[in-house]
Structure formats: structure tokens, C-alpha cells
Design an enzyme around this catalytic site. Structure first.
Site, mmCIF file in Angstrom:
data_model
loop_
_atom_site.group_PDB
_atom_site.id
_atom_site.type_symbol
_atom_site.label_atom_id
_atom_site.label_comp_id
_atom_site.label_asym_id
_atom_site.label_seq_id
_atom_site.Cartn_x
_atom_site.Cartn_y
_atom_site.Cartn_z
ATOM 1 N N SER A 93 0.879 -1.180 0.000
ATOM 2 C CA SER A 93 0.000 0.000 0.000
ATOM 3 C C SER A 93 0.909 1.220 0.000
ATOM 4 O O SER A 93 2.088 1.128 0.375
ATOM 5 C CB SER A 93 -0.842 -0.018 1.281
ATOM 6 O OG SER A 93 -1.477 1.232 1.469
ATOM 7 N N TYR A 121 -1.896 0.089 11.064
ATOM 8 C CA TYR A 121 -1.874 -0.485 9.708
ATOM 9 C C TYR A 121 -0.602 -0.112 8.918
ATOM 10 O O TYR A 121 0.046 -0.997 8.344
ATOM 11 C CB TYR A 121 -3.156 -0.057 8.995
ATOM 12 C CG TYR A 121 -3.310 -0.458 7.555
ATOM 13 C CD1 TYR A 121 -3.728 -1.738 7.198
ATOM 14 C CD2 TYR A 121 -3.075 0.461 6.527
ATOM 15 C CE1 TYR A 121 -3.894 -2.088 5.861
ATOM 16 C CE2 TYR A 121 -3.248 0.122 5.192
ATOM 17 C CZ TYR A 121 -3.662 -1.155 4.868
ATOM 18 O OH TYR A 121 -3.822 -1.486 3.540
HETATM 19 N N1 LIG Z 1 -8.698 -0.962 -1.168
HETATM 20 C C1 LIG Z 1 -7.676 -0.136 -1.042
HETATM 21 O O1 LIG Z 1 -7.833 1.100 -1.154
HETATM 22 C C2 LIG Z 1 -6.296 -0.667 -0.799
HETATM 23 C C3 LIG Z 1 -5.234 0.238 -0.950
HETATM 24 C C4 LIG Z 1 -3.940 -0.201 -0.728
HETATM 25 C C5 LIG Z 1 -3.710 -1.519 -0.384
HETATM 26 N N2 LIG Z 1 -4.759 -2.381 -0.234
HETATM 27 C C6 LIG Z 1 -4.439 -3.763 0.133
HETATM 28 O O2 LIG Z 1 -4.943 -4.620 -0.854
HETATM 29 C C7 LIG Z 1 -5.330 -5.864 -0.276
HETATM 30 C C8 LIG Z 1 -6.760 -6.182 -0.648
HETATM 31 O O3 LIG Z 1 -7.590 -5.118 -0.227
HETATM 32 P P1 LIG Z 1 -9.131 -4.995 -0.668
HETATM 33 O O4 LIG Z 1 -9.456 -3.563 -0.602
HETATM 34 O O5 LIG Z 1 -9.374 -5.760 -1.912
HETATM 35 O O6 LIG Z 1 -9.827 -5.713 0.570
HETATM 36 P P2 LIG Z 1 -11.244 -6.437 0.708
HETATM 37 O O7 LIG Z 1 -11.623 -6.254 2.135
HETATM 38 O O8 LIG Z 1 -12.167 -5.999 -0.373
HETATM 39 O O9 LIG Z 1 -10.869 -7.971 0.438
HETATM 40 C C9 LIG Z 1 -9.947 -8.626 1.258
HETATM 41 C C10 LIG Z 1 -10.233 -10.117 1.239
HETATM 42 O O10 LIG Z 1 -9.256 -10.730 2.114
HETATM 43 C C11 LIG Z 1 -9.913 -11.685 2.914
HETATM 44 N N3 LIG Z 1 -9.189 -11.844 4.166
HETATM 45 C C12 LIG Z 1 -8.998 -10.905 5.129
HETATM 46 N N4 LIG Z 1 -8.319 -11.437 6.156
HETATM 47 C C13 LIG Z 1 -8.060 -12.725 5.834
HETATM 48 C C14 LIG Z 1 -7.410 -13.784 6.489
HETATM 49 N N5 LIG Z 1 -6.900 -13.630 7.719
HETATM 50 N N6 LIG Z 1 -7.299 -14.970 5.882
HETATM 51 C C15 LIG Z 1 -7.844 -15.160 4.641
HETATM 52 N N7 LIG Z 1 -8.499 -14.193 3.978
HETATM 53 C C16 LIG Z 1 -8.613 -12.987 4.569
HETATM 54 C C17 LIG Z 1 -11.315 -11.118 3.141
HETATM 55 O O11 LIG Z 1 -12.252 -12.134 3.498
HETATM 56 C C18 LIG Z 1 -11.614 -10.463 1.795
HETATM 57 O O12 LIG Z 1 -12.285 -11.345 0.920
HETATM 58 C C19 LIG Z 1 -5.084 -5.706 1.228
HETATM 59 O O13 LIG Z 1 -3.842 -6.250 1.563
HETATM 60 C C20 LIG Z 1 -5.076 -4.198 1.428
HETATM 61 O O14 LIG Z 1 -4.340 -3.816 2.557
HETATM 62 C C21 LIG Z 1 -6.052 -1.974 -0.440
#
Ligand SMILES: NC(=O)c1ccc[n+]([C@@H]2O[C@H](COP(=O)([O-])OP(=O)(O)OC[C@H]3O[C@@H](n4cnc5c(N)ncnc54)[C@H](O)[C@@H]3O)[C@@H](O)[C@H]2O)c1
Length: 259
Positions: free
Chosen positions: A143, A156
């Protein structure tokens, strides 16, 4: 479809929705065989079934990445189902946002267990196989929080900084074994996680507008835009890219402040 990921057998965590699901769809279209992991069993199997229905080679298992034994079992099942894993995307992650002095031990542990240790559990489970096969790729979804800080989002960003550290460490450690380890750093991406973040404010619409205004292009990324970068980073198109981080944030993290 141009088969950019033909012969790749890829394990993706957090693949039931959001960025992980967009990555799974993009990888499938590029000819990869996939094994999807998520702790949301119902959603995972629903999405995996849709992909299989479209003719893609996709296996899935519900597992929590904080459970190292469950991950070892999932990797074994993946290898039976799609063959030896030669790439991993550590995507599963959760927001744990607080003010430092208000952060409970429980929140601290949950943040590091999922966002850092979970990625290590999965890396540890696949690395011996990558090394034995003569190489492979690990991609950590970090991120912009991996190198910048937004107040009140503690702890985080600490976990994402550490994930970037792990990317560099493993990338250097296993470069002689032809294993590439990189990070992809999205800024804001339109997923449920961000919608939940906006909803945590008294006026969600104003919070959303504020987020859009922060971005030089006036908008945030789609999950598909992150997935396109992931295709490149997992593919053989960047064989000398290792131990580094690709930022995909529309310019957000390099601006001093919005105009
Ligand atoms: N959405 C954003 O703006 C953003 C920005 C930067 C980085 N990220 C990173 O991208 C990644 C995905 O984010 P997203 O926005 O798609 O999230 P999201 O919440 O839409 O999806 C995350 C998925 O991970 C699964 N998950 C969470 N904890 C888990 C665990 N302990 N074991 C197995 N599965 C688990 C959840 O069930 C969910 O289906 C994350 O690592 C997040 O930190 C997201």
C-alpha cells in the site's frame, strides 16, 4: 487474452472480493491456473465457481492466513489440484485504523497477524517448492501506507512498512535461487474496504468527495487497474524486477499537497 501467464500456477490470498478477485480474473484471462484462498468460505466458492464456469482452471479453499497449518494444507491441496505452485500473491489484508494511544493489544495483534505474519505464513509454505523448481515469483500487495503515514490509521501503516521490509529481505535472500519477491503499492482502490472507511465518517459522501479531491486525477483506482499491474509483475516480462515496490496510486503519494 494473450496468455501472458501461461504455465503459471498461482496461489492468491484474499481472492473472494476486491483487489484479490480482480487479480484472479485478470490472471485467469491470461492463461494462469489458479488456487484461491479466503476466509470468507461462501463468497470464495461462489466466485471460484463462476470462474470455473467460464472454463478457467481454478481451485479454492477456505483458510485463514494467520493459521500456518491450514496454509500448509491449502498449498498441498493446491498442488494436487493445479500442480506445483510457481507464484504467490499475498493479497489478503485488513484495515486496522486507530490513534496510537487508543490502540488495544488485540487490535495491534490482529493487524500484524493478518497483514504481516499471514503473508509470511504463505511465503514460507511455497518458498521451498519455488526453490526446488528453480525459481518463482512472490507478489505482496502492500500500500502507499508502506512508505507514507496518514494520522489515525495506526498501526496499519507499520505492518505495511514491515511487509515492504519482508519483500526486500526475501527478494535478496532468494535472488540466487531465481525467486523474485516484489511489492505492489496501491493508493485508494474502490473496494468494500474503502466504502466501509467512508461509512465510518458521520458524512460518508463528504468523506468520499474528500478522498477524490486528494488525487491529482480526481478519482481513485479500480481493482482492475491494480490487477493489470499485478499481471505484469507476475509475468516473465520483468525478469530482473526484484526486491522492489511498484506504486500504482495515480500520483497521490508524490504530491506535496493538492493544488
Ligand atoms: N482498497 C484499497 O484502497 C487498498 C489500498 C492499498 C492496499 N490495499 C491492500 O490490498 C489488499 C486487498 O484489499 P481490498 O481492498 O481488496 O480488501 P477487501 O476487504 O475488499 O478484500 C480482502 C479479502 O481478504 C480476505 N481476508 C482478510 N483477512 C483474511 C485472512 N486472515 N485470511 C484469509 N483471507 C482474509 C477477506 O475475506 C476479503 O475477501 C489488502 O492487503 C489491502 O491492505 C487496499
Amino acid at each position: 487474452m494473450s496468455n501472458r501467464l501461461l504455465d503459471k500456477r498461482i496461489l492468491i490470498t484474499g481472492a473472494a472480493q476486491g483487489i484479490g478477485l480482480a487479480i484472479a480474473k485478470a490472471f485467469a484471462r491470461e492463461g494462469a491456473s489458479l488456487f484461491l484462498i479466503d476466509r470468507d468460505e461462501a463468497l470464495l466458492h461462489e466466485e471460484a465457481a463462476k470462474l470455473k464456469g467460464e472454463g478457467y482452471q481454478v481451485g479454492a479453499r477456505s483458510a485463514d492466513i494467520t493459521d500456518a497449518k491450514a496454509i500448509v494444507a491449502a498449498v498441498a491441496e493446491a498442488e494436487t489440484e493445479i500442480g506445483r505452485i510457481n507464484a504467490l500473491v499475498n493479497n489478503a489484508g485488513v484495515n486496522v485504523f486507530s490513534e496510537p494511544l487508543e490502540t488495544s493489544d488485540e487490535e495491534w495483534n490482529r493487524c500484524f497477524d493478518i497483514n504481516l505474519k499471514g503473508a509470511w505464513n504463505c511465503s514460507k509454505a511455497v518458498l521451498p517448492g519455488l526453490i526446488e523448481q528453480g525459481g518463482g515469483v512472490i507478489l505482496n500487495i502492500a500500500s502507499t501506507h508502506a512508505f507514507t503515514i496518514i494520522p489515525h490509521t495506526f498501526p496499519y501503516p507499520l505492518a505495511k512498512h514491515a511487509l515492504l521490509g519482508m519483500t526486500k529481505s526475501l527478494g535478496l535472500e532468494y535472488a540466487p535461487k531465481n525467486v523474485r519477491v516484489n511489492a505492489l503499492a496501491p493508493g485508494y482502490v474502490a473496494t468494500q474496504k474503502v466504502i466501509d472507511y467512508w461509512n465510518s465518517f458521520p458524512d460518508p459522501e463528504a468523506a468520499k468527495a474528500e478522498t477524490m479531491k486528494l488525487h491529482p486525477g480526481g478519482r481513485i483506482a479500480t481493482p482492475e487497474e491494480i490487477a493489470m499491474a499485478a499481471v505484469f509483475m507476475i509475468s516473465d516480462e520483468c525478469p530482473f524486477m526484484n526486491a522492489t515496490c511498484l506504486t500504482v496510486d495515480g500520483g497521490l503519494s508524490v504530491q506535496q499537497h493538492p493544488a
